[in-house]
Design a protein around this motif. Sequence first.
Motif, PDB file in Angstrom:
ATOM      1  N   ALA B 440     100.024  66.145  51.955  1.00 44.67           N
ATOM      2  CA  ALA B 440     100.202  66.293  53.403  1.00 44.67           C
ATOM      3  C   ALA B 440     101.438  65.537  53.862  1.00 44.67           C
ATOM      4  O   ALA B 440     102.079  64.822  53.093  1.00 44.67           O
ATOM      5  CB  ALA B 440      98.962  65.764  54.125  1.00 44.67           C
ATOM      6  N   GLN B 441     101.756  65.700  55.137  1.00 43.55           N
ATOM      7  CA  GLN B 441     102.843  64.953  55.741  1.00 43.55           C
ATOM      8  C   GLN B 441     102.322  63.592  56.204  1.00 43.55           C
ATOM      9  O   GLN B 441     101.114  63.415  56.385  1.00 43.55           O
ATOM     10  CB  GLN B 441     103.379  65.715  56.951  1.00 43.55           C
ATOM     11  CG  GLN B 441     103.816  67.131  56.657  1.00 43.55           C
ATOM     12  CD  GLN B 441     105.264  67.212  56.271  1.00 43.55           C
ATOM     13  OE1 GLN B 441     106.140  66.974  57.056  1.00 43.55           O
ATOM     14  NE2 GLN B 441     105.512  67.547  55.016  1.00 43.55           N
ATOM     15  N   VAL B 442     103.236  62.654  56.438  1.00 41.77           N
ATOM     16  CA  VAL B 442     102.808  61.325  56.864  1.00 41.77           C
ATOM     17  C   VAL B 442     102.023  61.416  58.168  1.00 41.77           C
ATOM     18  O   VAL B 442     100.993  60.763  58.342  1.00 41.77           O
ATOM     19  CB  VAL B 442     104.023  60.391  57.039  1.00 41.77           C
ATOM     20  CG1 VAL B 442     103.565  59.022  57.499  1.00 41.77           C
ATOM     21  CG2 VAL B 442     104.786  60.275  55.744  1.00 41.77           C
ATOM     22  N   ALA B 443     102.498  62.257  59.081  1.00 40.48           N
ATOM     23  CA  ALA B 443     101.813  62.355  60.374  1.00 40.48           C
ATOM     24  C   ALA B 443     100.393  62.892  60.213  1.00 40.48           C
ATOM     25  O   ALA B 443      99.507  62.563  61.001  1.00 40.48           O
ATOM     26  CB  ALA B 443     102.603  63.251  61.313  1.00 40.48           C
ATOM     27  N   ASP B 444     100.170  63.704  59.179  1.00 39.91           N
ATOM     28  CA  ASP B 444      98.829  64.257  58.966  1.00 39.91           C
ATOM     29  C   ASP B 444      97.858  63.191  58.475  1.00 39.91           C
ATOM     30  O   ASP B 444      96.645  63.322  58.661  1.00 39.91           O
ATOM     31  CB  ASP B 444      98.879  65.399  57.945  1.00 39.91           C
ATOM     32  CG  ASP B 444      99.657  66.585  58.470  1.00 39.91           C
ATOM     33  OD1 ASP B 444      99.846  66.661  59.698  1.00 39.91           O
ATOM     34  OD2 ASP B 444     100.086  67.415  57.656  1.00 39.91           O
ATOM     35  N   VAL B 445      98.389  62.159  57.806  1.00 37.06           N
ATOM     36  CA  VAL B 445      97.516  61.092  57.322  1.00 37.06           C
ATOM     37  C   VAL B 445      96.778  60.477  58.504  1.00 37.06           C
ATOM     38  O   VAL B 445      95.579  60.217  58.445  1.00 37.06           O
ATOM     39  CB  VAL B 445      98.342  60.026  56.569  1.00 37.06           C
ATOM     40  CG1 VAL B 445      97.472  58.831  56.223  1.00 37.06           C
ATOM     41  CG2 VAL B 445      98.936  60.622  55.316  1.00 37.06           C
ATOM     42  N   ILE B 446      97.512  60.279  59.587  1.00 39.22           N
ATOM     43  CA  ILE B 446      96.906  59.650  60.762  1.00 39.22           C
ATOM     44  C   ILE B 446      95.814  60.538  61.331  1.00 39.22           C
ATOM     45  O   ILE B 446      94.713  60.072  61.645  1.00 39.22           O
ATOM     46  CB  ILE B 446      98.012  59.344  61.789  1.00 39.22           C
ATOM     47  CG1 ILE B 446      98.874  58.209  61.253  1.00 39.22           C
ATOM     48  CG2 ILE B 446      97.414  58.987  63.133  1.00 39.22           C
ATOM     49  CD1 ILE B 446     100.172  58.049  61.938  1.00 39.22           C
ATOM     50  N   ALA B 447      96.100  61.833  61.436  1.00 41.76           N
ATOM     51  CA  ALA B 447      95.074  62.738  61.969  1.00 41.76           C
ATOM     52  C   ALA B 447      93.883  62.815  61.023  1.00 41.76           C
ATOM     53  O   ALA B 447      92.723  62.889  61.469  1.00 41.76           O
ATOM     54  CB  ALA B 447      95.672  64.123  62.192  1.00 41.76           C
ATOM     55  N   ALA B 448      94.131  62.770  59.705  1.00 41.65           N
ATOM     56  CA  ALA B 448      93.033  62.862  58.738  1.00 41.65           C
ATOM     57  C   ALA B 448      92.150  61.624  58.797  1.00 41.65           C
ATOM     58  O   ALA B 448      90.921  61.726  58.798  1.00 41.65           O
ATOM     59  CB  ALA B 448      93.588  63.052  57.328  1.00 41.65           C
ATOM     60  N   VAL B 449      92.767  60.445  58.852  1.00 43.62           N
ATOM     61  CA  VAL B 449      91.977  59.210  58.918  1.00 43.62           C
ATOM     62  C   VAL B 449      91.192  59.175  60.226  1.00 43.62           C
ATOM     63  O   VAL B 449      90.025  58.793  60.257  1.00 43.62           O
ATOM     64  CB  VAL B 449      92.888  57.969  58.770  1.00 43.62           C
ATOM     65  CG1 VAL B 449      92.113  56.702  59.051  1.00 43.62           C
ATOM     66  CG2 VAL B 449      93.466  57.916  57.375  1.00 43.62           C
ATOM     67  N   ALA B 450      91.828  59.612  61.316  1.00 42.66           N
ATOM     68  CA  ALA B 450      91.120  59.623  62.598  1.00 42.66           C
ATOM     69  C   ALA B 450      89.916  60.558  62.546  1.00 42.66           C
ATOM     70  O   ALA B 450      88.889  60.289  63.162  1.00 42.66           O
ATOM     71  CB  ALA B 450      92.066  60.042  63.716  1.00 42.66           C
ATOM     72  N   SER B 451      90.015  61.643  61.770  1.00 42.90           N
ATOM     73  CA  SER B 451      88.895  62.583  61.701  1.00 42.90           C
ATOM     74  C   SER B 451      87.747  62.016  60.882  1.00 42.90           C
ATOM     75  O   SER B 451      86.611  62.458  61.013  1.00 42.90           O
ATOM     76  CB  SER B 451      89.352  63.916  61.114  1.00 42.90           C
ATOM     77  OG  SER B 451      89.466  63.824  59.716  1.00 42.90           O
ATOM     78  N   LEU B 452      88.030  61.028  60.000  1.00 40.64           N
ATOM     79  CA  LEU B 452      86.951  60.347  59.268  1.00 40.64           C
ATOM     80  C   LEU B 452      86.246  59.356  60.170  1.00 40.64           C
ATOM     81  O   LEU B 452      85.085  59.024  59.955  1.00 40.64           O
ATOM     82  CB  LEU B 452      87.524  59.585  58.075  1.00 40.64           C
ATOM     83  CG  LEU B 452      87.854  60.348  56.819  1.00 40.64           C
ATOM     84  CD1 LEU B 452      88.528  59.420  55.834  1.00 40.64           C
ATOM     85  CD2 LEU B 452      86.594  60.900  56.199  1.00 40.64           C
ATOM     86  N   ASP B 453      86.971  58.818  61.139  1.00 43.09           N
ATOM     87  CA  ASP B 453      86.445  57.844  62.085  1.00 43.09           C
ATOM     88  C   ASP B 453      85.867  56.617  61.386  1.00 43.09           C
ATOM     89  O   ASP B 453      84.706  56.265  61.583  1.00 43.09           O
ATOM     90  CB  ASP B 453      85.378  58.507  62.978  1.00 43.09           C
ATOM     91  CG  ASP B 453      84.948  57.605  64.122  1.00 43.09           C
ATOM     92  OD1 ASP B 453      85.737  56.740  64.485  1.00 43.09           O
ATOM     93  OD2 ASP B 453      83.832  57.790  64.631  1.00 43.09           O
ATOM     94  N   PRO B 454      86.656  55.958  60.536  1.00 41.04           N
ATOM     95  CA  PRO B 454      86.105  54.762  59.881  1.00 41.04           C
ATOM     96  C   PRO B 454      86.095  53.575  60.841  1.00 41.04           C
ATOM     97  O   PRO B 454      87.002  53.421  61.653  1.00 41.04           O
ATOM     98  CB  PRO B 454      87.086  54.514  58.737  1.00 41.04           C
ATOM     99  CG  PRO B 454      88.379  55.060  59.226  1.00 41.04           C
ATOM    100  CD  PRO B 454      88.058  56.188  60.160  1.00 41.04           C
TER     101      PRO B 454
END
Lengths: 199, 461
Positions: B440-454
């Motif tokens: 993924a792109q770096v910006a997608d990492v943020i959206a992916a982690v946010a979707s996990l909601d840790p």
Amino acid sequence: MTEPGEVARWADLDTIRAASADAAVEAEVTESFGDVTVSVPAEQWVATLTMLRDALDLSYFDWLSAVDDGETFSIFCHLYAPERRGHVLVRTVVPADGPALATATGVFRGAAWHERETHEMFGIDFPGHPHLVPLLLSDEFVGHPLRKDFVLTARVSKSWPGAKEPGESGDGSPSRRKMQPPGVPDPEWGPHSVGDDHE
Amino acid sequence: MTTTGPYDTQDISDAPDASGDPYAESRPTTEGRVYTVSGGDWDAFAAEAAEMAEGSLVVNMGPQHPSTHGVLRLILQLEGETVTDTRCGIGYLHTGIEKNLEFRTWTQGVTFVTRMDYLSPFFNETAYCLGVERLLGITDEVPERARLIRILMMELNRISSHLVCIATGGMEIGALTVMTIGFRERELVLDLFELITGLRLNHAYIRPGGVANDLPTDGIEKIRDFHTLMSKRVFDYIRLCNENPIFKGRLVDVGYLDLAGCMALGITGPVLRSTGLPWDLRKTEPYLGYDEFEFDVPTWDTCDAYGRFRIRLDEMVESLRIIQQVVDRLEEAGPGPVMVDDPKIAWPAQLSIGNDGQGNSRAHINKIMNESMEALIHHFKLVTEGFSVPAGQVYSAVESPRGELGVVMASDGGTRPYRVHYRDPSFTNLQAVGAMCAGAQVADVIAAVASLDPVMGGVDR
């Protein structure tokens, strides 16, 4: 919707016993407080997990952890059967002296962090683990905090000022037992132990 | 002031660094030249990085990065803007709660566990208390009213937790309005918590045997007001976000994780349900009589961050449905006890509002101080020493906003737990970051982690 009774029927102890016998696993299947526990010898740990996953649909890895029983460590792994709605606790015992258990990461990838946590907290080795390094504790940390012989340093506090108990000031009755909250170590423990002269 | 002072002559380009770059101090290591970038011209730095032989760059994101949901450190290996490998550095919030629990009484333990996953404290407390009650064998003796209040608090908590997830997740992808309205509504829930428990964040309200105190006289009314307001406002989110092209552009097909990946890694919660599997412990292994209430388990089949967002929105609507039913039943049932009727377990506290906001009733204080020595001794022993719990081991799990929150607890028959282990959904779910972000792109990492909601308090414990 599944009734609780249905779950209990699925987690039929005989089904698990039969499947264990088929896979040549010496499993002891018991039930306590409504949870089904499968106890196996440590050397059959991976074989048991594989058998439960493949033969009994317990394909959902939930968690893995340990309990310090003094002479031994009990290691637990919890598995779910997502379609048949059942769950079992798999248990094995390793000696506290040089504890080691073959890694479950080959069966369930998700066991990786749980084994790393158990490794650092109890000092249990998981041979075959791809990356068995501390997870939660810092690299410099010494010891295994969840072992029973590890002193909780938060309990090593400076005593409250003043004499609270008879005899503390030295002139009361010295025979009275000093009250200590649970977990407070012996006064001889630690770098600032009684008797050391740091002045 | 003269124009030829010593500070003017010391040009910034005279910095004592071999690379000659005033912003990037560098030193040779066995792994190659390591740069510490302190600022400067990004184009120049990027050009330099591109010239490096390996062609890949390791970037530490966090632990203090504002978009990593607390002290999560992500170690990203990049080729250009593409993430080739992601690892997590966790443990910055490790507080040894599991160890501490071994030195406190069973009742005191609630005060610790409520601090683990600080966005869903009632779930931590309920999972713990359900375990203690099973060991004590009093599961069926917990009063009906306490059971309903527990469900009520958990569903309110689910709303507040999902609001934070949607709000912070929205903020991280640039949707500031979602953040402001999300925290606006969360504030209303926290006000309810404060009204009912006296505290806004860490409550220790649910206790082994019941709950600490009954709802205040205006509690039901306030909850109904909130319910009416929230039932309208939840559609603000739906109208604002669901078809928002920027929102969808950032979330659709981001953080992909399919069912097989979830199964192998032990992922639960909205992430698992975004693969289409309706796995929700409230339905699959009902506890606290959740099966008496009408609600649905929302699922989505896209396996991506957008699906998880939609699931959270739908779950807030379902929680509102449950709250409505619980409040109706509470009103129907009328007043009743909220703690198990067993003086060996229930604290003798008969709370009343005193000058300090809360305290033992005067009648109770009068009884233990003036009338009954036995009552005083009993009070003292129960509060300081606690009650004994039969030896054994149980596992109890509840469906928290993030997934399966489980507690395994072992008792040796004493007044303190022998061992308590929390299976926190944030901890397990965070293992999926690597699988979600590869390629993924770096910006997608943020959206992916946010979707996990840790929540790092739960991850590190």
